[in-house]
Design a protein around this motif. Structure first.
Motif, PDB file in Angstrom:
ATOM      1  N   ARG A   7       0.841  -1.194   0.000  1.00 25.12           N
ATOM      2  CA  ARG A   7       0.000   0.000   0.000  1.00 25.12           C
ATOM      3  C   ARG A   7       0.881   1.251   0.000  1.00 25.12           C
ATOM      4  NH1 ARG A   7      -4.528   1.801   4.592  1.00 25.12           N
ATOM      5  NH2 ARG A   7      -5.841   3.011   3.154  1.00 25.12           N
ATOM      6  N   PRO A   8       0.637   2.194  -0.899  1.00 25.45           N
ATOM      7  CA  PRO A   8       1.440   3.420  -0.909  1.00 25.45           C
ATOM      8  C   PRO A   8       1.214   4.248   0.348  1.00 25.45           C
ATOM      9  CG  PRO A   8       0.227   3.132  -2.976  1.00 25.45           C
ATOM     10  CD  PRO A   8      -0.338   2.148  -1.999  1.00 25.45           C
ATOM     11  N   ARG A   9       2.219   5.006   0.723  1.00 24.18           N
ATOM     12  CA  ARG A   9       2.078   5.908   1.861  1.00 24.18           C
ATOM     13  C   ARG A   9       1.072   7.003   1.534  1.00 24.18           C
ATOM     14  NH1 ARG A   9       4.949   4.868   6.875  1.00 24.18           N
ATOM     15  NH2 ARG A   9       6.481   3.283   6.317  1.00 24.18           N
ATOM     16  N   PRO A  10       0.449   7.583   2.560  1.00 24.25           N
ATOM     17  CA  PRO A  10      -0.504   8.672   2.314  1.00 24.25           C
ATOM     18  C   PRO A  10       0.165   9.833   1.571  1.00 24.25           C
ATOM     19  CG  PRO A  10      -0.637   7.916   4.590  1.00 24.25           C
ATOM     20  CD  PRO A  10       0.563   7.258   3.996  1.00 24.25           C
ATOM     21  N   ASP A  11      -0.544  10.369   0.579  1.00 28.91           N
ATOM     22  CA  ASP A  11      -0.058  11.549  -0.136  1.00 28.91           C
ATOM     23  C   ASP A  11      -0.994  12.736   0.060  1.00 28.91           C
ATOM     24  OD1 ASP A  11      -2.242  10.681  -1.550  1.00 28.91           O
ATOM     25  OD2 ASP A  11      -1.199  10.425  -3.458  1.00 28.91           O
ATOM     26  N   LEU A  12      -1.881  12.575   1.052  1.00 25.48           N
ATOM     27  CA  LEU A  12      -2.867  13.620   1.314  1.00 25.48           C
ATOM     28  C   LEU A  12      -2.231  14.835   1.965  1.00 25.48           C
ATOM     29  CD1 LEU A  12      -5.903  14.344   1.237  1.00 25.48           C
ATOM     30  CD2 LEU A  12      -6.113  13.284   3.492  1.00 25.48           C
ATOM     31  N   VAL A  13      -1.257  14.600   2.849  1.00 24.04           N
ATOM     32  CA  VAL A  13      -0.567  15.679   3.552  1.00 24.04           C
ATOM     33  C   VAL A  13       0.940  15.422   3.485  1.00 24.04           C
ATOM     34  CG1 VAL A  13      -2.504  16.062   5.112  1.00 24.04           C
ATOM     35  CG2 VAL A  13      -0.679  14.487   5.776  1.00 24.04           C
ATOM     36  N   PRO A  14       1.752  16.448   3.698  1.00 16.65           N
ATOM     37  CA  PRO A  14       3.206  16.248   3.691  1.00 16.65           C
ATOM     38  C   PRO A  14       3.639  15.365   4.854  1.00 16.65           C
ATOM     39  CG  PRO A  14       2.649  18.576   3.432  1.00 16.65           C
ATOM     40  CD  PRO A  14       1.386  17.877   3.816  1.00 16.65           C
ATOM     41  N   HIS A  15       4.654  14.548   4.626  1.00 19.28           N
ATOM     42  CA  HIS A  15       5.205  13.704   5.689  1.00 19.28           C
ATOM     43  C   HIS A  15       6.129  14.533   6.570  1.00 19.28           C
ATOM     44  CE1 HIS A  15       4.724  10.008   2.821  1.00 19.28           C
ATOM     45  NE2 HIS A  15       3.573  10.507   3.228  1.00 19.28           N
TER      46      HIS A  15
END
Length: 234
Positions: free
Chosen positions: A130-138
């Motif tokens: 599963r890709p990491r979230p790209d909704l907000v900056p890490h």
């Protein structure tokens, strides 16, 4: 009815009953993990995942988590409690301490639970990819798959297992409760930090909790079956 409750309590205190309960809980955590994985693959967790992650960001500024810079720094410190380095240090220290006190079964359970959690976490990450979230900056560096959360898995397995082992050697109920409560606080804190920092979806964290708790329960069963429980402490 008057005699039913005492009989039930007497049954629950028996070794066989506790092992059966433990097996049931292990099966429950496995089913919960598989259920989350199925929903994740089908995209059914996406809406709630996004809502919870956005709730931890300043409205109108996704680059800024809620809270002051001091809070952000504190959360980064908390997330390190589930990192590989610290979990390995805690595990090694715990194993050496148990061996020093001639608690070989406890040392075996501690090492086994953490190693099993690490292996299963890496395997499932590769399986689901599963890709990491790209909704907000890490807010911290990440390099592996997202499901399940490795930090959540490892912290749950390590700290819950350690708390369970300590509780098995304690005679006082308050001491048992303290060990388990502190472990639970660490586990919840690490899981929250992964979502707050934008590096995991909430469903990743929940799956990590299930996986790690499952291995901690397996450790408890092994301890019971091998007779590592202190008499009167269970």
């Amino acid at each position: 009815m008057t005699n039913l409750l005492p009989r039930l309590w007497s049954f629950l205190k028996r070794f066989e009953a506790r092992v059966l309960i433990g097996l049931f809980l292990v099966a429950a955590t496995l089913l919960a993990f598989l259920g989350l994985a199925d929903e994740m693959v089908e995209g059914e967790t996406q809406v709630i995942d996004r809502q919870l992650m956005l709730a931890l960001r300043t409205p109108g500024d996704l680059n800024n988590p809620i809270g002051s810079h001091g809070v952000e720094e504190a959360v980064r410190d908390i997330t390190a409690l589930g990192g590989t380095t610290l979990v390995v240090v805690v595990t090694v220290v715990a194993v050496l301490a148990f061996l020093f006190h001639k608690k070989r079964i406890h040392a075996l359970v501690m090492a086994g639970a953490v190693m099993a959690a690490s292996l299963s976490s890496n395997l499932t990450k590769d399986l689901f990819s599963r890709p990491r979230p790209d909704l907000v900056p890490h807010e911290v560096f990440v390099y592996s798959g997202s499901f399940p959360s490795g930090h959540s898995t490892m912290s749950t397995a390590a700290f819950l297992t350690l708390a369970m082992l300590i509780a098995s050697l304690e005679m006082k109920q308050r001491s048992k409760a303290l060990a388990l409560t502190l472990a639970a606080l660490v586990v919840v804190g690490v899981g929250f930090s992964r979502v707050y920092l934008g590096v995991h979806w909430p469903s990743d964290v929940l799956a990590g909790w299930c996986l790690g708790a499952g291995w901690a329960l397996v450790g408890w069963l092994v301890l019971r079956l091998l007779g590592g429980q202190t008499r009167g402490a269970g």
